[in-house]
Write an enzyme that holds these catalytic residues in place. Structure first.
Site, PDB file in Angstrom:
ATOM      1  CB  SER A  41      -0.863  -0.021   1.268  1.00 20.81           C
ATOM      2  OG  SER A  41      -1.488   1.220   1.461  1.00 20.81           O
ATOM      3  CE1 TYR A  95      -4.199  -2.909   5.471  1.00 22.38           C
ATOM      4  CE2 TYR A  95      -3.683  -0.616   5.012  1.00 22.38           C
ATOM      5  CZ  TYR A  95      -3.945  -1.895   4.561  1.00 22.38           C
ATOM      6  OH  TYR A  95      -3.939  -2.153   3.211  1.00 22.38           O
ATOM      7  CE  LYS A 155      -1.596  -4.420   3.224  1.00 22.77           C
ATOM      8  NZ  LYS A 155      -1.822  -5.763   2.681  1.00 22.77           N
TER       9      LYS A 155
HETATM   10  P1  NAD Z   1     -10.810  -7.467   0.807  1.00 23.91           P
HETATM   11  O1  NAD Z   1     -11.055  -7.479   2.273  1.00 23.91           O
HETATM   12  O2  NAD Z   1     -11.963  -7.321  -0.097  1.00 23.91           O
HETATM   13  O3  NAD Z   1     -10.009  -8.792   0.385  1.00 23.91           O
HETATM   14  C1  NAD Z   1      -9.148  -9.478   1.261  1.00 23.91           C
HETATM   15  C2  NAD Z   1      -9.567 -10.948   1.247  1.00 23.91           C
HETATM   16  O4  NAD Z   1      -8.705 -11.688   2.119  1.00 23.91           O
HETATM   17  C3  NAD Z   1     -11.007 -11.147   1.756  1.00 23.91           C
HETATM   18  O5  NAD Z   1     -11.697 -11.960   0.827  1.00 23.91           O
HETATM   19  C4  NAD Z   1     -10.824 -11.861   3.091  1.00 23.91           C
HETATM   20  O6  NAD Z   1     -11.885 -12.744   3.375  1.00 23.91           O
HETATM   21  C5  NAD Z   1      -9.500 -12.592   2.869  1.00 23.91           C
HETATM   22  N1  NAD Z   1      -8.742 -12.909   4.087  1.00 23.91           N
HETATM   23  C6  NAD Z   1      -8.368 -12.085   5.091  1.00 23.91           C
HETATM   24  N2  NAD Z   1      -7.658 -12.768   6.009  1.00 23.91           N
HETATM   25  C7  NAD Z   1      -7.569 -14.068   5.566  1.00 23.91           C
HETATM   26  C8  NAD Z   1      -6.976 -15.249   6.071  1.00 23.91           C
HETATM   27  N3  NAD Z   1      -6.340 -15.264   7.245  1.00 23.91           N
HETATM   28  N4  NAD Z   1      -7.095 -16.383   5.345  1.00 23.91           N
HETATM   29  C9  NAD Z   1      -7.772 -16.385   4.171  1.00 23.91           C
HETATM   30  N5  NAD Z   1      -8.350 -15.299   3.634  1.00 23.91           N
HETATM   31  C10 NAD Z   1      -8.255 -14.153   4.334  1.00 23.91           C
HETATM   32  O7  NAD Z   1      -9.728  -6.347   0.523  1.00 23.91           O
HETATM   33  P2  NAD Z   1      -9.190  -5.777  -0.857  1.00 23.91           P
HETATM   34  O8  NAD Z   1      -9.593  -4.373  -0.938  1.00 23.91           O
HETATM   35  O9  NAD Z   1      -9.487  -6.708  -1.961  1.00 23.91           O
HETATM   36  O10 NAD Z   1      -7.627  -5.786  -0.546  1.00 23.91           O
HETATM   37  C11 NAD Z   1      -6.796  -6.860  -0.913  1.00 23.91           C
HETATM   38  C12 NAD Z   1      -5.414  -6.604  -0.352  1.00 23.91           C
HETATM   39  O11 NAD Z   1      -4.934  -5.365  -0.849  1.00 23.91           O
HETATM   40  C13 NAD Z   1      -5.354  -6.498   1.179  1.00 23.91           C
HETATM   41  O12 NAD Z   1      -4.179  -7.107   1.640  1.00 23.91           O
HETATM   42  C14 NAD Z   1      -5.321  -5.001   1.416  1.00 23.91           C
HETATM   43  O13 NAD Z   1      -4.675  -4.679   2.624  1.00 23.91           O
HETATM   44  C15 NAD Z   1      -4.510  -4.533   0.217  1.00 23.91           C
HETATM   45  N6  NAD Z   1      -4.756  -3.123  -0.122  1.00 23.91           N
HETATM   46  C16 NAD Z   1      -6.035  -2.711  -0.344  1.00 23.91           C
HETATM   47  C17 NAD Z   1      -6.280  -1.374  -0.630  1.00 23.91           C
HETATM   48  C18 NAD Z   1      -7.688  -0.870  -0.812  1.00 23.91           C
HETATM   49  O14 NAD Z   1      -7.899   0.337  -0.716  1.00 23.91           O
HETATM   50  N7  NAD Z   1      -8.679  -1.707  -1.080  1.00 23.91           N
HETATM   51  C19 NAD Z   1      -5.204  -0.473  -0.715  1.00 23.91           C
HETATM   52  C20 NAD Z   1      -3.922  -0.933  -0.507  1.00 23.91           C
HETATM   53  C21 NAD Z   1      -3.706  -2.275  -0.211  1.00 23.91           C
HETATM   54  C1  WQD Z   2      -9.810   9.183   0.784  1.00 24.24           C
HETATM   55  C2  WQD Z   2     -10.069  10.675   1.028  1.00 24.24           C
HETATM   56  C3  WQD Z   2     -10.408  11.213   3.329  1.00 24.24           C
HETATM   57  C4  WQD Z   2     -14.179   8.987   3.773  1.00 24.24           C
HETATM   58  C5  WQD Z   2      -7.041   4.283   3.007  1.00 24.24           C
HETATM   59  C6  WQD Z   2      -5.917   3.625   3.755  1.00 24.24           C
HETATM   60  C7  WQD Z   2      -4.856   3.156   2.795  1.00 24.24           C
HETATM   61  C8  WQD Z   2      -5.450   2.263   1.732  1.00 24.24           C
HETATM   62  C9  WQD Z   2      -6.653   2.873   1.073  1.00 24.24           C
HETATM   63  C10 WQD Z   2      -6.306   0.019   2.175  1.00 24.24           C
HETATM   64  C11 WQD Z   2      -9.341  11.226   2.247  1.00 24.24           C
HETATM   65  C12 WQD Z   2     -11.674  11.489   2.539  1.00 24.24           C
HETATM   66  C13 WQD Z   2     -13.030   9.555   3.276  1.00 24.24           C
HETATM   67  C14 WQD Z   2     -15.260   9.849   4.145  1.00 24.24           C
HETATM   68  C15 WQD Z   2     -13.941  11.740   3.450  1.00 24.24           C
HETATM   69  N1  WQD Z   2      -5.780   1.044   2.397  1.00 24.24           N
HETATM   70  N2  WQD Z   2     -12.901  10.906   3.116  1.00 24.24           N
HETATM   71  N3  WQD Z   2     -15.098  11.196   3.967  1.00 24.24           N
HETATM   72  O1  WQD Z   2      -7.432   7.301   3.690  1.00 24.24           O
HETATM   73  O2  WQD Z   2      -6.462   7.659   1.363  1.00 24.24           O
HETATM   74  O3  WQD Z   2      -6.519   5.401   2.314  1.00 24.24           O
HETATM   75  O4  WQD Z   2      -7.581   3.358   2.049  1.00 24.24           O
HETATM   76  O5  WQD Z   2      -6.245  -1.068   2.352  1.00 24.24           O
HETATM   77  O6  WQD Z   2      -3.895   2.456   3.525  1.00 24.24           O
HETATM   78  O7  WQD Z   2      -5.352   4.544   4.670  1.00 24.24           O
HETATM   79  O8  WQD Z   2      -8.631   6.425   1.639  1.00 24.24           O
HETATM   80  O9  WQD Z   2     -10.973   6.368   0.884  1.00 24.24           O
HETATM   81  O10 WQD Z   2     -10.497   6.442   3.369  1.00 24.24           O
HETATM   82  O11 WQD Z   2     -10.061   8.460   1.980  1.00 24.24           O
HETATM   83  O12 WQD Z   2     -13.858  12.956   3.315  1.00 24.24           O
HETATM   84  O13 WQD Z   2     -16.304   9.401   4.630  1.00 24.24           O
HETATM   85  O14 WQD Z   2     -11.474  10.847   1.301  1.00 24.24           O
HETATM   86  O15 WQD Z   2     -10.212  12.198   4.318  1.00 24.24           O
HETATM   87  O16 WQD Z   2      -8.962  12.551   1.937  1.00 24.24           O
HETATM   88  P1  WQD Z   2      -7.225   6.820   2.327  1.00 24.24           P
HETATM   89  P2  WQD Z   2     -10.115   6.861   1.990  1.00 24.24           P
END
Ligand code: NAD
Ligand code: WQD
Length: 339
Positions: free
Chosen positions: A124, A149, A153
Protein backbone atom coordinates in the site's frame (compact mmCIF):
# COMPACT_ATOMS: atom_id res chain seq x y z
CA UNK A 1 0.68 -19.76 -15.33
CA UNK A 2 -1.32 -21.32 -12.53
CA UNK A 3 -1.79 -18.60 -9.94
CA UNK A 4 -2.90 -19.03 -6.32
CA UNK A 5 -4.89 -16.01 -5.14
CA UNK A 6 -4.76 -15.93 -1.33
CA UNK A 7 -7.71 -13.72 -0.37
CA UNK A 8 -8.95 -14.00 -3.96
CA UNK A 9 -12.66 -13.72 -3.14
CA UNK A 10 -12.21 -10.10 -2.00
CA UNK A 11 -12.60 -6.85 -3.88
CA UNK A 12 -9.24 -6.67 -5.65
CA UNK A 13 -8.75 -10.45 -5.79
CA UNK A 14 -12.02 -11.10 -7.62
CA UNK A 15 -11.24 -8.45 -10.26
CA UNK A 16 -7.73 -9.85 -10.64
CA UNK A 17 -9.14 -13.37 -11.07
CA UNK A 18 -11.25 -12.13 -14.01
CA UNK A 19 -8.28 -10.45 -15.73
CA UNK A 20 -5.96 -13.44 -15.17
CA UNK A 21 -8.56 -15.87 -16.56
CA UNK A 22 -9.24 -13.59 -19.53
CA UNK A 23 -5.48 -13.50 -20.22
CA UNK A 24 -5.28 -17.30 -20.41
CA UNK A 25 -3.94 -18.00 -16.92
CA UNK A 26 -5.43 -20.50 -14.47
CA UNK A 27 -6.57 -19.45 -11.03
CA UNK A 28 -6.91 -21.17 -7.64
CA UNK A 29 -8.50 -19.18 -4.82
CA UNK A 30 -7.97 -19.61 -1.06
CA UNK A 31 -10.13 -17.47 1.20
CA UNK A 32 -11.68 -17.79 4.66
CA UNK A 33 -14.49 -15.38 3.66
CA UNK A 34 -13.78 -13.19 6.69
CA UNK A 35 -14.50 -10.16 4.48
CA UNK A 36 -16.03 -11.70 1.34
CA UNK A 37 -18.42 -14.41 0.18
CA UNK A 38 -18.57 -17.34 -2.27
CA UNK A 39 -21.00 -15.43 -4.49
CA UNK A 40 -18.12 -13.21 -5.67
CA UNK A 41 -16.27 -16.25 -6.99
CA UNK A 42 -19.45 -17.59 -8.61
CA UNK A 43 -19.73 -14.29 -10.48
CA UNK A 44 -16.07 -14.46 -11.56
CA UNK A 45 -16.96 -17.81 -13.16
CA UNK A 46 -20.10 -16.32 -14.71
CA UNK A 47 -18.13 -13.41 -16.22
CA UNK A 48 -15.31 -15.52 -17.62
CA UNK A 49 -17.13 -18.76 -18.45
CA UNK A 50 -14.29 -20.58 -16.67
CA UNK A 51 -14.13 -22.70 -13.54
CA UNK A 52 -12.12 -21.62 -10.53
CA UNK A 53 -10.87 -24.09 -7.94
CA UNK A 54 -11.75 -22.61 -4.56
CA UNK A 55 -10.57 -23.58 -1.10
CA UNK A 56 -12.36 -22.22 1.97
CA UNK A 57 -9.23 -21.93 4.05
CA UNK A 58 -7.47 -19.69 6.52
CA UNK A 59 -4.15 -18.85 4.93
CA UNK A 60 -2.52 -18.95 8.38
CA UNK A 61 -3.31 -22.68 8.53
CA UNK A 62 -0.23 -24.63 7.37
CA UNK A 63 -2.08 -27.88 6.76
CA UNK A 64 -4.71 -26.16 4.61
CA UNK A 65 -2.11 -24.26 2.55
CA UNK A 66 0.12 -27.34 2.19
CA UNK A 67 -2.85 -29.24 0.80
CA UNK A 68 -3.43 -26.53 -1.82
CA UNK A 69 0.19 -26.75 -2.98
CA UNK A 70 0.02 -30.56 -3.03
CA UNK A 71 -3.19 -30.70 -5.03
CA UNK A 72 -2.23 -27.96 -7.53
CA UNK A 73 0.97 -27.13 -9.37
CA UNK A 74 1.20 -23.44 -8.45
CA UNK A 75 3.58 -21.21 -10.44
CA UNK A 76 2.95 -17.95 -8.60
CA UNK A 77 1.12 -16.74 -5.47
CA UNK A 78 -0.65 -13.39 -5.18
CA UNK A 79 -1.10 -12.52 -1.52
CA UNK A 80 -4.24 -10.40 -1.02
CA UNK A 81 -5.29 -12.07 2.25
CA UNK A 82 -5.32 -9.42 4.92
CA UNK A 83 -7.42 -7.26 7.18
CA UNK A 84 -7.51 -3.71 5.85
CA UNK A 85 -9.65 -1.37 7.97
CA UNK A 86 -7.40 1.38 9.29
CA UNK A 87 -9.63 2.42 12.23
CA UNK A 88 -10.24 -1.18 13.32
CA UNK A 89 -6.47 -1.78 13.29
CA UNK A 90 -6.06 0.99 15.87
CA UNK A 91 -8.71 -0.70 18.09
CA UNK A 92 -7.46 -4.27 17.55
CA UNK A 93 -3.76 -4.05 16.67
CA UNK A 94 -2.89 -7.58 17.82
CA UNK A 95 -5.58 -9.08 15.59
CA UNK A 96 -4.12 -7.15 12.62
CA UNK A 97 -0.52 -8.16 13.31
CA UNK A 98 -1.57 -11.79 13.90
CA UNK A 99 -3.64 -12.09 10.73
CA UNK A 100 -1.55 -10.09 8.30
CA UNK A 101 1.92 -11.22 9.37
CA UNK A 102 0.93 -14.86 9.93
CA UNK A 103 -0.66 -15.24 6.50
CA UNK A 104 2.59 -14.00 4.96
CA UNK A 105 4.80 -16.31 7.03
CA UNK A 106 2.63 -19.37 6.38
CA UNK A 107 2.57 -18.69 2.64
CA UNK A 108 6.37 -18.26 2.54
CA UNK A 109 6.96 -21.45 4.55
CA UNK A 110 4.60 -23.53 2.43
CA UNK A 111 6.00 -22.04 -0.80
CA UNK A 112 9.50 -23.07 0.30
CA UNK A 113 8.33 -26.64 1.05
CA UNK A 114 6.57 -26.88 -2.31
CA UNK A 115 9.35 -25.18 -4.30
CA UNK A 116 7.14 -22.27 -5.41
CA UNK A 117 9.38 -19.32 -6.25
CA UNK A 118 7.14 -16.36 -7.12
CA UNK A 119 5.02 -14.13 -4.91
CA UNK A 120 3.23 -10.88 -5.71
CA UNK A 121 2.18 -8.93 -2.62
CA UNK A 122 -0.64 -6.40 -2.02
CA UNK A 123 1.21 -3.54 -0.40
CA UNK A 124 0.00 0.00 0.00
CA UNK A 125 1.01 3.60 -0.58
CA UNK A 126 0.58 3.97 3.17
CA UNK A 127 4.17 2.67 3.63
CA UNK A 128 5.52 6.00 2.29
CA UNK A 129 4.40 7.41 5.64
CA UNK A 130 4.49 11.02 6.70
CA UNK A 131 8.09 11.91 5.85
CA UNK A 132 8.01 11.54 2.07
CA UNK A 133 6.49 14.16 -0.22
CA UNK A 134 4.31 13.12 -3.19
CA UNK A 135 4.70 12.18 -5.96
CA UNK A 136 6.09 9.04 -4.31
CA UNK A 137 8.83 7.13 -6.11
CA UNK A 138 9.67 3.50 -5.36
CA UNK A 139 13.19 4.23 -4.16
CA UNK A 140 12.01 6.50 -1.33
CA UNK A 141 12.57 4.87 2.07
CA UNK A 142 9.52 3.54 3.87
CA UNK A 143 8.26 6.17 6.32
CA UNK A 144 6.48 6.24 9.65
CA UNK A 145 3.01 4.74 9.32
CA UNK A 146 0.13 6.35 11.18
CA UNK A 147 -1.66 3.13 12.19
CA UNK A 148 -1.09 -0.62 12.83
CA UNK A 149 -2.58 -1.60 9.44
CA UNK A 150 0.10 0.45 7.70
CA UNK A 151 2.81 -1.06 9.91
CA UNK A 152 1.70 -4.58 8.97
CA UNK A 153 2.28 -3.64 5.31
CA UNK A 154 5.71 -2.15 6.05
CA UNK A 155 6.69 -5.21 8.11
CA UNK A 156 5.46 -7.65 5.47
CA UNK A 157 7.48 -5.81 2.81
CA UNK A 158 10.56 -6.22 5.01
CA UNK A 159 9.86 -9.93 5.62
CA UNK A 160 9.41 -10.56 1.90
CA UNK A 161 12.58 -8.62 1.02
CA UNK A 162 14.55 -10.64 3.58
CA UNK A 163 13.14 -13.88 2.16
CA UNK A 164 14.22 -12.84 -1.35
CA UNK A 165 17.67 -11.93 -0.06
CA UNK A 166 18.05 -15.36 1.57
CA UNK A 167 16.83 -17.31 -1.47
CA UNK A 168 18.28 -15.94 -4.71
CA UNK A 169 15.80 -18.03 -6.73
CA UNK A 170 12.81 -16.23 -5.19
CA UNK A 171 10.89 -13.48 -7.03
CA UNK A 172 9.06 -11.00 -4.78
CA UNK A 173 6.98 -8.25 -6.39
CA UNK A 174 5.70 -5.62 -3.95
CA UNK A 175 2.77 -3.73 -5.47
CA UNK A 176 2.01 -0.49 -3.67
CA UNK A 177 -1.61 0.30 -4.47
CA UNK A 178 -2.86 3.85 -4.24
CA UNK A 179 -6.65 4.24 -3.84
CA UNK A 180 -8.51 1.50 -5.73
CA UNK A 181 -12.13 2.34 -6.60
CA UNK A 182 -14.65 1.37 -9.30
CA UNK A 183 -15.91 -2.04 -10.32
CA UNK A 184 -16.03 -4.40 -13.28
CA UNK A 185 -17.85 -2.65 -16.16
CA UNK A 186 -20.53 -5.38 -16.12
CA UNK A 187 -21.61 -4.29 -12.63
CA UNK A 188 -21.54 -7.94 -11.51
CA UNK A 189 -18.56 -7.71 -9.13
CA UNK A 190 -17.50 -4.77 -6.97
CA UNK A 191 -16.58 -3.58 -3.51
CA UNK A 192 -18.92 -4.85 -0.78
CA UNK A 193 -17.82 -3.43 2.58
CA UNK A 194 -19.43 -4.85 5.70
CA UNK A 195 -20.94 -2.23 8.02
CA UNK A 196 -20.21 1.47 7.67
CA UNK A 197 -17.68 2.04 4.87
CA UNK A 198 -14.32 3.49 5.89
CA UNK A 199 -13.32 4.57 2.41
CA UNK A 200 -14.61 7.49 0.40
CA UNK A 201 -16.05 5.90 -2.76
CA UNK A 202 -18.12 3.15 -1.08
CA UNK A 203 -19.51 5.83 1.23
CA UNK A 204 -20.41 8.10 -1.70
CA UNK A 205 -22.13 5.27 -3.56
CA UNK A 206 -24.07 4.14 -0.46
CA UNK A 207 -25.30 7.72 0.01
CA UNK A 208 -26.33 7.82 -3.65
CA UNK A 209 -28.26 4.54 -3.36
CA UNK A 210 -30.01 5.74 -0.18
CA UNK A 211 -28.30 3.47 2.36
CA UNK A 212 -26.68 6.51 4.10
CA UNK A 213 -28.06 9.94 4.68
CA UNK A 214 -25.08 12.09 3.68
CA UNK A 215 -21.32 12.07 3.25
CA UNK A 216 -19.09 13.84 5.76
CA UNK A 217 -16.10 15.44 4.03
CA UNK A 218 -13.19 15.08 6.45
CA UNK A 219 -11.77 18.60 6.48
CA UNK A 220 -11.73 21.46 3.97
CA UNK A 221 -8.77 23.34 5.40
CA UNK A 222 -5.90 21.30 3.94
CA UNK A 223 -3.24 23.13 1.89
CA UNK A 224 -4.78 21.85 -1.37
CA UNK A 225 -6.59 23.77 -4.16
CA UNK A 226 -10.11 23.29 -2.69
CA UNK A 227 -9.01 22.51 0.88
CA UNK A 228 -10.04 18.80 0.76
CA UNK A 229 -7.65 15.83 0.68
CA UNK A 230 -5.93 14.77 -2.55
CA UNK A 231 -5.59 11.07 -3.49
CA UNK A 232 -4.53 8.99 -6.46
CA UNK A 233 -7.70 7.00 -7.27
CA UNK A 234 -7.16 4.03 -9.56
CA UNK A 235 -9.80 1.93 -11.33
CA UNK A 236 -9.80 -1.59 -9.85
CA UNK A 237 -9.77 -3.15 -13.34
CA UNK A 238 -6.58 -1.21 -14.21
CA UNK A 239 -5.15 -2.41 -10.89
CA UNK A 240 -6.16 -6.00 -11.71
CA UNK A 241 -4.45 -5.78 -15.12
CA UNK A 242 -1.34 -4.52 -13.27
CA UNK A 243 -1.33 -7.85 -11.39
CA UNK A 244 -1.44 -9.82 -14.65
CA UNK A 245 1.62 -7.84 -15.82
CA UNK A 246 3.39 -8.42 -12.48
CA UNK A 247 2.75 -12.18 -12.58
CA UNK A 248 4.07 -12.36 -16.15
CA UNK A 249 7.12 -10.25 -15.21
CA UNK A 250 7.82 -12.54 -12.21
CA UNK A 251 8.19 -15.51 -14.56
CA UNK A 252 11.72 -14.42 -15.49
CA UNK A 253 12.63 -12.37 -12.44
CA UNK A 254 14.44 -12.91 -9.15
CA UNK A 255 14.96 -10.64 -6.17
CA UNK A 256 12.55 -8.19 -4.55
CA UNK A 257 11.15 -5.28 -6.54
CA UNK A 258 8.64 -2.54 -5.72
CA UNK A 259 6.09 -1.01 -8.11
CA UNK A 260 3.61 1.78 -7.48
CA UNK A 261 0.20 1.08 -8.99
CA UNK A 262 -1.47 4.45 -9.34
CA UNK A 263 -2.37 6.90 -12.08
CA UNK A 264 -0.08 9.70 -10.95
CA UNK A 265 -2.99 12.17 -11.02
CA UNK A 266 -4.49 13.31 -7.70
CA UNK A 267 -8.13 14.32 -7.23
CA UNK A 268 -9.75 16.02 -4.24
CA UNK A 269 -12.70 14.71 -2.21
CA UNK A 270 -14.96 17.37 -3.76
CA UNK A 271 -13.80 16.46 -7.28
CA UNK A 272 -14.82 12.85 -6.57
CA UNK A 273 -18.24 13.92 -5.29
CA UNK A 274 -18.83 16.27 -8.21
CA UNK A 275 -17.67 13.80 -10.88
CA UNK A 276 -19.87 11.10 -9.34
CA UNK A 277 -22.87 13.44 -9.42
CA UNK A 278 -22.28 14.61 -12.98
CA UNK A 279 -21.44 11.22 -14.47
CA UNK A 280 -24.37 9.44 -12.86
CA UNK A 281 -26.86 12.33 -12.69
CA UNK A 282 -27.57 11.59 -9.04
CA UNK A 283 -27.30 13.72 -5.93
CA UNK A 284 -24.78 13.04 -3.16
CA UNK A 285 -25.60 15.25 -0.16
CA UNK A 286 -22.55 16.11 1.93
CA UNK A 287 -21.46 18.17 4.93
CA UNK A 288 -18.02 19.46 5.78
CA UNK A 289 -16.73 17.92 9.01
CA UNK A 290 -13.46 17.94 10.94
CA UNK A 291 -10.30 16.28 9.69
CA UNK A 292 -9.94 12.52 10.31
CA UNK A 293 -6.98 11.62 12.54
CA UNK A 294 -4.01 10.25 10.61
CA UNK A 295 -5.08 11.56 7.17
CA UNK A 296 -2.42 13.11 4.95
CA UNK A 297 -3.29 16.21 2.89
CA UNK A 298 -2.03 14.59 -0.30
CA UNK A 299 -0.91 11.17 -1.58
CA UNK A 300 -0.16 10.26 -5.20
CA UNK A 301 2.20 8.10 -7.20
CA UNK A 302 4.99 8.65 -9.59
CA UNK A 303 3.68 5.91 -11.89
CA UNK A 304 6.56 5.84 -14.40
CA UNK A 305 8.38 2.72 -13.16
CA UNK A 306 5.47 0.32 -13.77
CA UNK A 307 5.03 1.74 -17.27
CA UNK A 308 8.70 1.41 -18.10
CA UNK A 309 9.34 -2.05 -16.62
CA UNK A 310 5.96 -3.81 -16.60
CA UNK A 311 4.55 -2.07 -19.68
CA UNK A 312 1.49 -1.18 -17.60
CA UNK A 313 -0.33 2.12 -17.35
CA UNK A 314 -3.76 2.93 -15.91
CA UNK A 315 -6.17 3.62 -18.82
CA UNK A 316 -9.48 4.41 -17.11
CA UNK A 317 -10.37 7.95 -16.05
CA UNK A 318 -12.29 9.32 -13.07
CA UNK A 319 -15.62 9.34 -14.94
CA UNK A 320 -15.10 5.62 -15.76
CA UNK A 321 -14.42 4.95 -12.07
CA UNK A 322 -17.59 6.80 -10.99
CA UNK A 323 -19.76 5.22 -13.71
CA UNK A 324 -18.63 1.66 -12.95
CA UNK A 325 -18.98 2.14 -9.18
CA UNK A 326 -22.56 3.26 -9.71
CA UNK A 327 -23.35 0.41 -12.11
CA UNK A 328 -22.26 -2.05 -9.37
CA UNK A 329 -23.93 -0.19 -6.47
CA UNK A 330 -27.23 0.54 -8.23
CA UNK A 331 -27.48 -3.04 -9.52
CA UNK A 332 -26.54 -4.50 -6.12
CA UNK A 333 -27.77 -2.01 -3.51
CA UNK A 334 -26.98 -4.41 -0.65
CA UNK A 335 -23.85 -5.83 -2.27
CA UNK A 336 -23.65 -9.59 -2.76
CA UNK A 337 -26.34 -10.20 -0.14
CA UNK A 338 -29.05 -9.94 -2.78
CA UNK A 339 -27.23 -12.12 -5.27
P1 NAD B 1 -10.81 -7.47 0.81
O1 NAD B 1 -11.05 -7.48 2.27
O2 NAD B 1 -11.96 -7.32 -0.10
O3 NAD B 1 -10.01 -8.79 0.39
C1 NAD B 1 -9.15 -9.48 1.26
C2 NAD B 1 -9.57 -10.95 1.25
O4 NAD B 1 -8.70 -11.69 2.12
C3 NAD B 1 -11.01 -11.15 1.76
O5 NAD B 1 -11.70 -11.96 0.83
C4 NAD B 1 -10.82 -11.86 3.09
O6 NAD B 1 -11.88 -12.74 3.37
C5 NAD B 1 -9.50 -12.59 2.87
N1 NAD B 1 -8.74 -12.91 4.09
C6 NAD B 1 -8.37 -12.09 5.09
N2 NAD B 1 -7.66 -12.77 6.01
C7 NAD B 1 -7.57 -14.07 5.57
C8 NAD B 1 -6.98 -15.25 6.07
N3 NAD B 1 -6.34 -15.26 7.24
N4 NAD B 1 -7.10 -16.38 5.35
C9 NAD B 1 -7.77 -16.38 4.17
N5 NAD B 1 -8.35 -15.30 3.63
C10 NAD B 1 -8.25 -14.15 4.33
O7 NAD B 1 -9.73 -6.35 0.52
P2 NAD B 1 -9.19 -5.78 -0.86
O8 NAD B 1 -9.59 -4.37 -0.94
O9 NAD B 1 -9.49 -6.71 -1.96
O10 NAD B 1 -7.63 -5.79 -0.55
C11 NAD B 1 -6.80 -6.86 -0.91
C12 NAD B 1 -5.41 -6.60 -0.35
O11 NAD B 1 -4.93 -5.36 -0.85
C13 NAD B 1 -5.35 -6.50 1.18
O12 NAD B 1 -4.18 -7.11 1.64
C14 NAD B 1 -5.32 -5.00 1.42
O13 NAD B 1 -4.68 -4.68 2.62
C15 NAD B 1 -4.51 -4.53 0.22
N6 NAD B 1 -4.76 -3.12 -0.12
C16 NAD B 1 -6.03 -2.71 -0.34
C17 NAD B 1 -6.28 -1.37 -0.63
C18 NAD B 1 -7.69 -0.87 -0.81
O14 NAD B 1 -7.90 0.34 -0.72
N7 NAD B 1 -8.68 -1.71 -1.08
C19 NAD B 1 -5.20 -0.47 -0.72
C20 NAD B 1 -3.92 -0.93 -0.51
C21 NAD B 1 -3.71 -2.28 -0.21
C1 WQD C 1 -9.81 9.18 0.78
C2 WQD C 1 -10.07 10.68 1.03
C3 WQD C 1 -10.41 11.21 3.33
C4 WQD C 1 -14.18 8.99 3.77
C5 WQD C 1 -7.04 4.28 3.01
C6 WQD C 1 -5.92 3.62 3.75
C7 WQD C 1 -4.86 3.16 2.79
C8 WQD C 1 -5.45 2.26 1.73
C9 WQD C 1 -6.65 2.87 1.07
C10 WQD C 1 -6.31 0.02 2.18
C11 WQD C 1 -9.34 11.23 2.25
C12 WQD C 1 -11.67 11.49 2.54
C13 WQD C 1 -13.03 9.56 3.28
C14 WQD C 1 -15.26 9.85 4.15
C15 WQD C 1 -13.94 11.74 3.45
N1 WQD C 1 -5.78 1.04 2.40
N2 WQD C 1 -12.90 10.91 3.12
N3 WQD C 1 -15.10 11.20 3.97
O1 WQD C 1 -7.43 7.30 3.69
O2 WQD C 1 -6.46 7.66 1.36
O3 WQD C 1 -6.52 5.40 2.31
O4 WQD C 1 -7.58 3.36 2.05
O5 WQD C 1 -6.24 -1.07 2.35
O6 WQD C 1 -3.89 2.46 3.52
O7 WQD C 1 -5.35 4.54 4.67
O8 WQD C 1 -8.63 6.43 1.64
O9 WQD C 1 -10.97 6.37 0.88
O10 WQD C 1 -10.50 6.44 3.37
O11 WQD C 1 -10.06 8.46 1.98
O12 WQD C 1 -13.86 12.96 3.31
O13 WQD C 1 -16.30 9.40 4.63
O14 WQD C 1 -11.47 10.85 1.30
O15 WQD C 1 -10.21 12.20 4.32
O16 WQD C 1 -8.96 12.55 1.94
P1 WQD C 1 -7.23 6.82 2.33
P2 WQD C 1 -10.12 6.86 1.99
Amino acid sequence: MNVLLAGGAGYIGSHTAVELLNSGHDVVIADNYSNSCPEAVRRVEELTGKTVRVYEADVRDHDAVRRIFTENKIDCVIHFAGLKAVGESVEKPVMYYRNNIDTTLTLLECMAEAGVKRIVFSSSATVYGEENEPPYTEEMPRGTCSNPYGWTKAMMEQILEDAAHADPALSVILLRYFNPIGAHASGRIGEDPQGIPNNLMPYVSQVAVGRRDHLTVFGDDYPTPDGTGLRDYIHVVDLAIGHVKAVEYAENHTGAEVFNLGTGTPYSVLEIVNTFRETNQIDVPYEIGPRRAGDLPSSYADAKKAEKILGWKAERNLADMCRDTWKWQSGNPMGYREG
